[in-house]
Design a protein around this motif. Structure first.
Motif, short mmCIF file in Angstrom:
data_model
loop_
_atom_site.label_atom_id
_atom_site.label_comp_id
_atom_site.label_asym_id
_atom_site.label_seq_id
_atom_site.Cartn_x
_atom_site.Cartn_y
_atom_site.Cartn_z
N MET A 1 0.85 -1.18 0.00
CA MET A 1 0.00 0.00 0.00
C MET A 1 0.89 1.25 0.00
O MET A 1 1.83 1.33 0.78
CB MET A 1 -0.89 -0.02 1.26
CG MET A 1 -1.68 1.24 1.46
SD MET A 1 -2.74 1.22 2.94
CE MET A 1 -3.84 -0.11 2.55
N LEU A 3 1.24 4.62 1.16
CA LEU A 3 0.67 5.53 2.15
C LEU A 3 0.64 6.98 1.67
O LEU A 3 -0.22 7.76 2.10
CB LEU A 3 1.43 5.43 3.47
CG LEU A 3 1.36 4.08 4.18
CD1 LEU A 3 2.22 4.10 5.44
CD2 LEU A 3 -0.09 3.72 4.52
N ASP A 29 -8.99 6.39 6.92
CA ASP A 29 -9.02 5.13 6.17
C ASP A 29 -8.42 4.05 7.05
O ASP A 29 -7.21 4.06 7.31
CB ASP A 29 -8.22 5.28 4.87
CG ASP A 29 -8.32 4.04 4.01
OD1 ASP A 29 -7.70 3.01 4.38
OD2 ASP A 29 -9.00 4.10 2.97
N SER A 30 -9.24 3.13 7.52
CA SER A 30 -8.76 2.14 8.50
C SER A 30 -7.63 1.28 7.96
O SER A 30 -6.70 0.95 8.70
CB SER A 30 -9.91 1.28 9.03
OG SER A 30 -10.50 0.55 7.97
N SER A 31 -7.66 0.92 6.69
CA SER A 31 -6.57 0.11 6.13
C SER A 31 -5.26 0.89 6.10
O SER A 31 -4.21 0.35 6.44
CB SER A 31 -6.92 -0.35 4.71
OG SER A 31 -8.01 -1.23 4.75
N ALA A 32 -5.33 2.15 5.69
CA ALA A 32 -4.12 2.98 5.63
C ALA A 32 -3.59 3.25 7.05
O ALA A 32 -2.38 3.19 7.28
CB ALA A 32 -4.41 4.29 4.90
N ASN A 34 -4.06 1.36 9.74
CA ASN A 34 -3.50 0.10 10.24
C ASN A 34 -2.12 -0.18 9.63
O ASN A 34 -1.20 -0.61 10.33
CB ASN A 34 -4.44 -1.08 9.95
CG ASN A 34 -5.69 -1.03 10.79
OD1 ASN A 34 -5.75 -0.37 11.82
ND2 ASN A 34 -6.72 -1.73 10.33
N GLU A 35 -1.98 0.06 8.35
CA GLU A 35 -0.70 -0.14 7.68
C GLU A 35 0.37 0.79 8.25
O GLU A 35 1.52 0.39 8.45
CB GLU A 35 -0.84 0.08 6.17
CG GLU A 35 0.46 -0.02 5.39
CD GLU A 35 1.11 -1.41 5.42
OE1 GLU A 35 2.34 -1.48 5.20
OE2 GLU A 35 0.41 -2.41 5.67
N THR A 36 -0.01 2.02 8.54
CA THR A 36 0.93 2.98 9.13
C THR A 36 1.41 2.49 10.48
O THR A 36 2.61 2.49 10.76
CB THR A 36 0.26 4.37 9.27
OG1 THR A 36 -0.18 4.80 7.97
CG2 THR A 36 1.22 5.39 9.85
N ASP A 38 1.35 -0.59 11.61
CA ASP A 38 2.16 -1.79 11.40
C ASP A 38 3.59 -1.43 10.99
O ASP A 38 4.55 -2.04 11.47
CB ASP A 38 1.53 -2.69 10.33
CG ASP A 38 0.26 -3.38 10.80
OD1 ASP A 38 -0.01 -3.39 12.02
OD2 ASP A 38 -0.47 -3.90 9.93
#
Length: 175
Positions: A1, A3, A29-32, A34-36, A38
């Protein structure tokens, strides 16, 4: 992803000539988001530290989540007159003004190794003030992790020259 795609750029905010990098579009954005988190957690695994600190207010968003995941204490570095107990204070310059941040005197102990997390580094004034707060509290700065680095404003370079370890997730020009 990627970011970078989740960061909104707002020209002339908070004053003319500043290109503001807005993280609210990343956080919503929950996916973004969460990725941040992580990515910050993964980078922090290479660093030895026992506490996490962040500067009010956007740094709190990321640092609190990382603190929860890693089960490490979280220290709030707040704006002047926001903490009720005895504090250490540091004045510093921002890209667009001056400010003061504080920490409770009992938040950081001698020999604490502190990871400082913030949303963005521009000139490095806030980061240097955060480091000073850790150091006048008799702790040491383990490293900094920033979500966004405005690379042409040299904040990261300035911190590295002073001997600090720095990690950045996203690079943008500052203008």
């Amino acid at each position: 992803m990627n970011l970078k795609e989740f960061i909104r750029s707002i020209p002339d905010y908070p004053k003319k000539g500043i290109l503001f990098r807005d993280i609210t579009t990343l956080i919503k954005d929950s996916s973004a988001f969460n990725e941040t988190i992580d990515q910050i957690v993964e980078r922090s695994k290479k660093i030895e530290f026992n506490k996490i600190a962040a500067v009010e207010s956007r740094g709190f968003v990321f640092a609190a989540a990382v603190s929860y995941i890693l089960k490490k204490p979280f220290v709030m570095l707040r704006k002047k007159n926001k903490l009720p107990a005895e504090v250490h204070s540091v004045d510093f310059e921002l890209e667009y003004g001056t400010a003061t941040i504080e920490v409770h005197k009992d938040s950081i102990n001698e020999n604490d190794s502190v990871l400082i997390i913030d949303d963005l580094i521009a000139t490095g004034g806030t980061a240097e003030a955060a480091a000073k707060l850790v150091e006048i509290s008799n702790g040491k700065v383990a490293a900094f992790i920033f979500v966004i680095n405005l690379f042409d404003l040299n904040g990261t370079e300035n911190l590295i020259k002073k001997g600090y370890k720095v990690e950045n997730l996203i690079d943008f020009p500052g203008h």
